[in-house]
Design a protein around this motif. Structure first.
Motif, PDB file in Angstrom:
ATOM      1  N   MET A 206     -61.572 -26.746 126.699  1.00 53.31           N
ATOM      2  CA  MET A 206     -62.109 -25.336 126.594  1.00 53.31           C
ATOM      3  C   MET A 206     -63.548 -25.251 125.869  1.00 53.31           C
ATOM      4  SD  MET A 206     -58.603 -23.230 125.827  1.00 53.31           S
ATOM      5  CE  MET A 206     -59.435 -21.751 125.414  1.00 53.31           C
ATOM      6  N   MET A 356     -63.765 -18.187 132.344  1.00 50.29           N
ATOM      7  CA  MET A 356     -62.999 -19.365 131.835  1.00 50.29           C
ATOM      8  C   MET A 356     -61.539 -18.450 131.784  1.00 50.29           C
ATOM      9  SD  MET A 356     -61.298 -21.196 129.529  1.00 50.29           S
ATOM     10  CE  MET A 356     -61.336 -20.178 128.114  1.00 50.29           C
ATOM     11  N   HIS A 364     -62.783 -23.490 134.356  1.00 55.30           N
ATOM     12  CA  HIS A 364     -64.048 -22.963 134.335  1.00 55.30           C
ATOM     13  C   HIS A 364     -64.570 -22.653 135.697  1.00 55.30           C
ATOM     14  CE1 HIS A 364     -63.744 -24.821 130.280  1.00 55.30           C
ATOM     15  NE2 HIS A 364     -64.434 -23.710 129.945  1.00 55.30           N
ATOM     16  N   HIS A 459     -66.878 -28.864 130.695  1.00 53.68           N
ATOM     17  CA  HIS A 459     -66.813 -27.643 131.547  1.00 53.68           C
ATOM     18  C   HIS A 459     -67.260 -28.151 132.894  1.00 53.68           C
ATOM     19  CE1 HIS A 459     -67.676 -24.876 128.122  1.00 53.68           C
ATOM     20  NE2 HIS A 459     -66.522 -25.341 127.843  1.00 53.68           N
TER      21      HIS A 459
END
Ligand code: C2O
Ligand code: CU
Ligand code: CU
Length: 571
Positions: A206, A356, A364, A459
């Motif tokens: 994250m 997200m 993502h 990501h």
């Protein structure tokens, strides 16, 4: 008399480890010992040579070794330095136990040379990347880009500098040679020191895999000895996820002279700027106001943007002022102009919404989709100005990167008054939480499949990436520019090729035509056409089975007209 900095020449006799050079400096009246490691510089890659990717144990922290993913045994990977207009090539040999590709970040390369994850070099395999350097001089880099392995391979060390020089920039008087210093900034975790252990948790995916100590050119706790003069520093953020707020500890001003795609159109004075993963900024820093024996630390200042997980205050590099040499460099009063795109020329606007979410699978997404290797998400015509609007629907940073071109940032949340690190040619732009950025993009060089993605590598690997396909371009390096209509030489197809390819050309009137292939030294290799032909369009098949791998050029002449292009034989 001022007590100047002392180098401890007798270090060995005092039982001090030689690899840790020690410097003493006068600080508030006391002689204070300065520790650290001298800034390292990776070896220079020999253009045309081999890059062997392999796992190696190298010294990062003195006295111990770190297992890294190295090229030719080096972490950071060797520095590529080439002239604009030359041809770059590297035979990459993959001795890792997993797929690898090399992506030339910021370089305008044919799609097949771009290191797209759909084109892996399998373990034990090799591939020759080769392309002409068609773009502006500047600070670029290269790194791993294998499918879902980018973040880990980069963290383990698979990244290096790619600098393009242009002799036409010499008269500008920028600092050169020993006063032109690349600084690749990467963070690592002290908890796993001396290893580059990569084991992201869901929280790391994250936030990105953030470290708490900084290596510069692979040097921990680095210092660099400077003279009281003007330097050019090329800053590359080679970190997986960390955004730095670059500044000097004493708030000393410096000039920003270049962005991702080379020199800006003016040097801009500032005291800090944000540098996100994938971005490069060149600065000019003048140490003449310091006295010998002083030092000043390049830092990342604390900040609060970016979801609160970023903004850690960090020391990056200590400059020890130890000499009086003069670089002879200047802050140029003017720099070559940049022609800015006009938003009223935009033919199409595309919107990319970044999100997200914790619901199942990849978290993502771009426009509600996570990356699929073989799905084409956008069809993009070449030579058209488009607006790509990036909307950050999250409370985190997303440094968004586009392959295959250099673009321009137009506005942030409607504000066209941009920070100096945004204005100029870009390939990566930091999109702040809840921000909308308008960029102006125009693909002008190569057709094929390229990527748009977040350069927070966690990501990216988690799906914040998409494919687009550029088509309709017949021009490479603007070969047809200025030619009379009806006289055309197309890019050969396929390219690269082995052993046959087709070259299409068109002549507007009947006449004597030649089509010849030369090597890069200008020696004629073969003649494909040498006769009178009626006006019309022709397809010539070229069989290169007698030629070695490499770049060649082909030239069409008709009367006083001529056109040429490059092609690549790959065996
Ligand atoms: Cu520097 Cu697609 O990445
Ligand atoms: Cu790239
Ligand atoms: Cu991101």
């Amino acid at each position: 008399m001022l007590l100047q900095s002392l180098k401890l020449g007798a270090a060995a006799s005092l039982g001090i480890q030689m690899s840790r050079a020690k410097t003493f400096a006068l600080k508030s009246g006391f002689l204070t010992e300065l520790t650290g490691n001298p800034l390292r510089f990776p070896p220079v890659f020999n253009n045309g040579g081999t890059m062997t990717l392999a796992s190696r144990n190298v010294v990062v922290w003195p006295g111990t070794t770190t297992q890294v993913t190295a090229i030719n045994g080096s972490y950071p990977c060797p520095t590529v330095r080439v002239q604009r207009g030359s041809v770059f090539s590297a035979n990459v040999v993959n001795q890792l136990s997993e797929d690898a590709t090399v992506h030339w970040h910021g370089l305008i390369a044919p799609a097949t040379m771009d290191g797209h994850p759909k084109d892996p070099i399998v373990p034990g395999g090799s591939f020759t990347y080769s392309f002409p350097i068609v773009q502006r001089a500047g600070t670029y880099f290269y790194h791993a880009h294998a499918h879902m392995l980018t973040a880990e391979q980069v963290y383990k060390g698979f990244a290096g500098l790619f600098i393009i020089d242009d002799d036409n920039e010499i008269p500008l008087g920028l600092p050169r040679g020993d006063f032109d210093i690349p600084l690749v900034i990467q963070d690592r975790r002290s908890a796993s020191q001396p290893q580059f252990t990569y084991s992201p948790t869901m929280i790391d995916v994250m936030n990105g895999y953030l470290g708490d100590l900084v290596l510069v050119n692979g040097t921990p706790d680095p210092y660099f000895e400077v003279s009281r003069t003007l330097y050019r520093f090329r800053l590359v953020n080679g970190s997986n996820a960390r955004v730095y707020k670059i500044a000097f500890a004493d708030n000393h001003a410096f000039h920003i002279v270049a962005t991702d795609g080379g020199l800006k159109d003016q040097a801009v004075s500032t005291t800090s700027f944000l540098l996100s993963p994938g971005e490069r900024v060149d600065i000019l820093m003048d140490f003449s106001s310091y006295t010998l024996g002083q030092n000043v630390v390049l830092k990342s200042l604390p900040f609060t943007e970016g979801g609160g997980t970023q903004g850690l205050e960090l020391n990056i590099l200590r400059f020890d002022i130890t000499g009086n040499q003069n670089s002879g460099g200047v802050v140029p009063a003017s720099l070559p102009s940049i022609s800015y795109y006009n938003p009223s020329d935009v033919t199409r606007t595309r919107t990319f919404i970044l999100t997200m979410s914790m619901s199942g699978g990849a978290m993502h997404k771009i426009n509600n989709r996570s990356f699929e290797l073989n799905r084409i998400d956008e069809e993009v015509p070449g030579n058209q100005l488009e607006e790509w609007r990036i909307v950050n629907g999250t409370d985190e940073f997303h440094p968004m990167h586009i392959h295959g071109l250099l673009f321009q940032v137009y506005s942030r949340n409607g504000n066209t008054n941009l920070p100096p690190s945004d204005k100029g040619w870009k390939d990566t732009v930091l999109v702040n939480p809840s921000e909308t950025i308008r960029t102006l993009v125009k693909f002008q060089d190569y057709n094929g499949i390229y990527l748009l993605h977040c350069h927070n590598l966690e990501h990216e690997d988690d799906g914040m990436m998409m494919n687009f396909r550029v088509s309709g371009l017949t021009e490479v390096g603007n070969a047809n520019e200025g030619a009379p209509s009806g006289f055309q030489l197309h890019q050969n197809y396929p390219n690269p090729f082995n052993p046959t390819t087709t070259i299409r050309f068109q002549i507007p009137e009947t006449g004597f035509v030649t089509l010849k292939v030369h090597d890069l030294l200008g020696r004629e290799v073969t003649t494909l056409v040498n006769e009178v032909r009626p006006a019309g369009s022709y397809d010539e098949v070229f069989n290169a089975s007698a030629l070695a791998s490499g770049m060649y050029s082909y030239e069409l002449t008709a009367g006083s007209l001529s056109l040429n292009r490059k092609l690549l034989v790959l065996k």
